[in-house]
Design a protein around this motif. Structure first.
Motif, PDB file in Angstrom:
ATOM      1  N   LEU A 182      -6.981  47.298  19.501  1.00 53.48           N
ATOM      2  CA  LEU A 182      -6.721  47.079  18.417  1.00 53.48           C
ATOM      3  C   LEU A 182      -7.178  46.867  17.545  1.00 53.48           C
ATOM      4  O   LEU A 182      -6.285  47.227  16.330  1.00 53.48           O
ATOM      5  CB  LEU A 182      -7.310  45.553  18.429  1.00 53.48           C
ATOM      6  CG  LEU A 182      -6.665  44.381  19.484  1.00 53.48           C
ATOM      7  CD1 LEU A 182      -7.618  43.198  19.996  1.00 53.48           C
ATOM      8  CD2 LEU A 182      -5.743  44.503  19.435  1.00 53.48           C
TER       9      LEU A 182
ATOM     10  N   TRP B 175      -4.194  47.747  14.411  1.00 52.98           N
ATOM     11  CA  TRP B 175      -4.852  47.236  13.078  1.00 52.98           C
ATOM     12  C   TRP B 175      -4.934  47.970  11.566  1.00 52.98           C
ATOM     13  O   TRP B 175      -5.167  46.608  10.929  1.00 52.98           O
ATOM     14  CB  TRP B 175      -4.913  46.074  13.751  1.00 52.98           C
ATOM     15  CG  TRP B 175      -4.089  45.059  14.609  1.00 52.98           C
ATOM     16  CD1 TRP B 175      -2.819  45.225  14.750  1.00 52.98           C
ATOM     17  CD2 TRP B 175      -4.753  43.731  15.355  1.00 52.98           C
ATOM     18  NE1 TRP B 175      -2.669  44.037  16.117  1.00 52.98           N
ATOM     19  CE2 TRP B 175      -3.392  43.135  16.278  1.00 52.98           C
ATOM     20  CE3 TRP B 175      -6.133  42.853  15.337  1.00 52.98           C
ATOM     21  CZ2 TRP B 175      -3.927  41.685  16.356  1.00 52.98           C
ATOM     22  CZ3 TRP B 175      -5.748  41.445  16.295  1.00 52.98           C
ATOM     23  CH2 TRP B 175      -5.207  41.441  16.810  1.00 52.98           C
TER      24      TRP B 175
ATOM     25  N   ILE C 249      -5.781  38.783  20.771  1.00 51.48           N
ATOM     26  CA  ILE C 249      -4.695  39.945  20.228  1.00 51.48           C
ATOM     27  C   ILE C 249      -4.165  38.998  20.519  1.00 51.48           C
ATOM     28  O   ILE C 249      -2.937  39.174  19.351  1.00 51.48           O
ATOM     29  CB  ILE C 249      -4.577  39.689  21.969  1.00 51.48           C
ATOM     30  CG1 ILE C 249      -5.806  41.112  22.013  1.00 51.48           C
ATOM     31  CG2 ILE C 249      -2.923  40.444  22.116  1.00 51.48           C
ATOM     32  CD1 ILE C 249      -5.686  41.600  23.289  1.00 51.48           C
TER      33      ILE C 249
ATOM     34  N   ASP D 263      -1.424  38.509  16.567  1.00 53.24           N
ATOM     35  CA  ASP D 263      -1.195  39.965  15.897  1.00 53.24           C
ATOM     36  C   ASP D 263       0.058  39.300  14.988  1.00 53.24           C
ATOM     37  O   ASP D 263       0.829  38.387  15.393  1.00 53.24           O
ATOM     38  CB  ASP D 263      -0.255  40.523  17.508  1.00 53.24           C
ATOM     39  CG  ASP D 263       0.650  41.668  16.396  1.00 53.24           C
ATOM     40  OD1 ASP D 263      -0.143  42.256  16.189  1.00 53.24           O
ATOM     41  OD2 ASP D 263       1.968  42.069  17.207  1.00 53.24           O
ATOM     42  N   TYR D 264      -0.292  39.299  14.047  1.00 56.30           N
ATOM     43  CA  TYR D 264       0.991  39.148  13.222  1.00 56.30           C
ATOM     44  C   TYR D 264       2.649  39.394  13.234  1.00 56.30           C
ATOM     45  O   TYR D 264       3.623  39.022  12.369  1.00 56.30           O
ATOM     46  CB  TYR D 264       0.838  39.345  11.326  1.00 56.30           C
ATOM     47  CG  TYR D 264       1.040  41.082  11.077  1.00 56.30           C
ATOM     48  CD1 TYR D 264       2.594  41.472  10.666  1.00 56.30           C
ATOM     49  CD2 TYR D 264      -0.192  42.025  11.429  1.00 56.30           C
ATOM     50  CE1 TYR D 264       2.711  42.984  10.425  1.00 56.30           C
ATOM     51  CE2 TYR D 264       0.727  43.487  11.702  1.00 56.30           C
ATOM     52  CZ  TYR D 264       2.496  44.086  10.944  1.00 56.30           C
ATOM     53  OH  TYR D 264       2.675  45.062  11.091  1.00 56.30           O
ATOM     54  N   LYS D 265       2.571  40.607  14.262  1.00 57.98           N
ATOM     55  CA  LYS D 265       4.340  39.836  14.735  1.00 57.98           C
ATOM     56  C   LYS D 265       4.497  40.217  16.076  1.00 57.98           C
ATOM     57  O   LYS D 265       5.827  39.493  17.026  1.00 57.98           O
ATOM     58  CB  LYS D 265       4.401  41.831  15.363  1.00 57.98           C
ATOM     59  CG  LYS D 265       4.393  42.883  13.714  1.00 57.98           C
ATOM     60  CD  LYS D 265       4.869  43.734  13.930  1.00 57.98           C
ATOM     61  CE  LYS D 265       5.378  44.983  13.111  1.00 57.98           C
ATOM     62  NZ  LYS D 265       5.727  46.277  13.150  1.00 57.98           N
TER      63      LYS D 265
ATOM     64  N   ARG E 169       3.101  40.526  18.691  1.00 59.57           N
ATOM     65  CA  ARG E 169       2.936  40.804  20.381  1.00 59.57           C
ATOM     66  C   ARG E 169       2.049  41.292  21.416  1.00 59.57           C
ATOM     67  O   ARG E 169       1.240  41.003  21.028  1.00 59.57           O
ATOM     68  CB  ARG E 169       3.627  43.111  19.823  1.00 59.57           C
ATOM     69  CG  ARG E 169       4.149  43.108  18.700  1.00 59.57           C
ATOM     70  CD  ARG E 169       4.023  44.299  18.066  1.00 59.57           C
ATOM     71  NE  ARG E 169       2.444  43.939  17.694  1.00 59.57           N
ATOM     72  CZ  ARG E 169       2.191  45.088  16.175  1.00 59.57           C
ATOM     73  NH1 ARG E 169       2.628  46.560  16.494  1.00 59.57           N
ATOM     74  NH2 ARG E 169       1.252  45.004  15.597  1.00 59.57           N
TER      75      ARG E 169
ATOM     76  N   LEU F 244      -0.681  43.474  23.533  1.00 60.03           N
ATOM     77  CA  LEU F 244      -1.505  44.726  23.598  1.00 60.03           C
ATOM     78  C   LEU F 244      -0.411  45.772  24.080  1.00 60.03           C
ATOM     79  O   LEU F 244       0.564  47.031  23.192  1.00 60.03           O
ATOM     80  CB  LEU F 244      -2.302  44.753  23.960  1.00 60.03           C
ATOM     81  CG  LEU F 244      -3.416  45.523  24.118  1.00 60.03           C
ATOM     82  CD1 LEU F 244      -3.977  46.394  23.069  1.00 60.03           C
ATOM     83  CD2 LEU F 244      -4.848  45.970  24.645  1.00 60.03           C
TER      84      LEU F 244
ATOM     85  N   MET G  60       2.384  46.531  21.366  1.00 56.34           N
ATOM     86  CA  MET G  60       1.467  47.020  21.145  1.00 56.34           C
ATOM     87  C   MET G  60       1.327  48.655  21.148  1.00 56.34           C
ATOM     88  O   MET G  60       1.845  49.778  20.786  1.00 56.34           O
ATOM     89  CB  MET G  60       0.342  46.683  20.558  1.00 56.34           C
ATOM     90  CG  MET G  60       0.633  44.869  19.332  1.00 56.34           C
ATOM     91  SD  MET G  60      -1.601  44.896  18.700  1.00 56.34           S
ATOM     92  CE  MET G  60      -1.403  43.300  19.443  1.00 56.34           C
TER      93      MET G  60
END
Length: 130
Positions: free
Chosen positions: A47, A51, A86, A89-91, A93, A95, A98
């Protein structure tokens, strides 16, 4: 514990016989790290990479405890908290998504397994974002 390095290298291409014991511990280089704990530590480290953020607050506390007591299985609330992080996540997704996206950008990322963490969550009917 050795420093985290998510990129594949020549040292990662080796015979893995004898590295994992039936009690769920990793015996690499004299380490006695619980496999679920390793998966949780790898998650937080990934992460940070994906990120580009340094963890803070409860996440740091969890990392400190897992590093100090790496031979113990992580507590359910620690797994659930990291899973919840997790999920932010701004999208939107997971892990695993990602990791896949990072590979599509041309990075040769190691293979990671989060099955013990996902199984832990599934046994308690919690949606996994691993």
């Amino acid at each position: 514990m050795k420093p985290f390095d998510p990129i594949k290298g020549l040292r990662d291409i080796k015979n893995k016989d004898g590295l994992e014991t039936s009690d769920g511990n990793d015996k690499r280089a004299g380490n006695n790290i619980n496999i679920a704990t390793k998966q949780l530590i790898d998650t937080v480290n990934l992460l940070m990479v994906f990120w580009d953020k340094v963890p803070y607050g409860k996440l740091v506390h969890i990392m400190e405890k897992r590093n100090k007591y790496s031979y113990r299985e992580p507590f359910n609330n620690e797994i659930e908290y990291v899973n919840n992080v997790i999920s932010y996540d701004y999208k939107g997704r997971t892990l695993t998504e990602m990791i896949k996206e990072f590979r599509q950008k041309g990075y040769d990322i190691k293979d990671f397994d989060f099955s013990l963490l996902s199984d832990n969550l599934a046994s308690r009917s919690v949606k996994s974002y691993f």
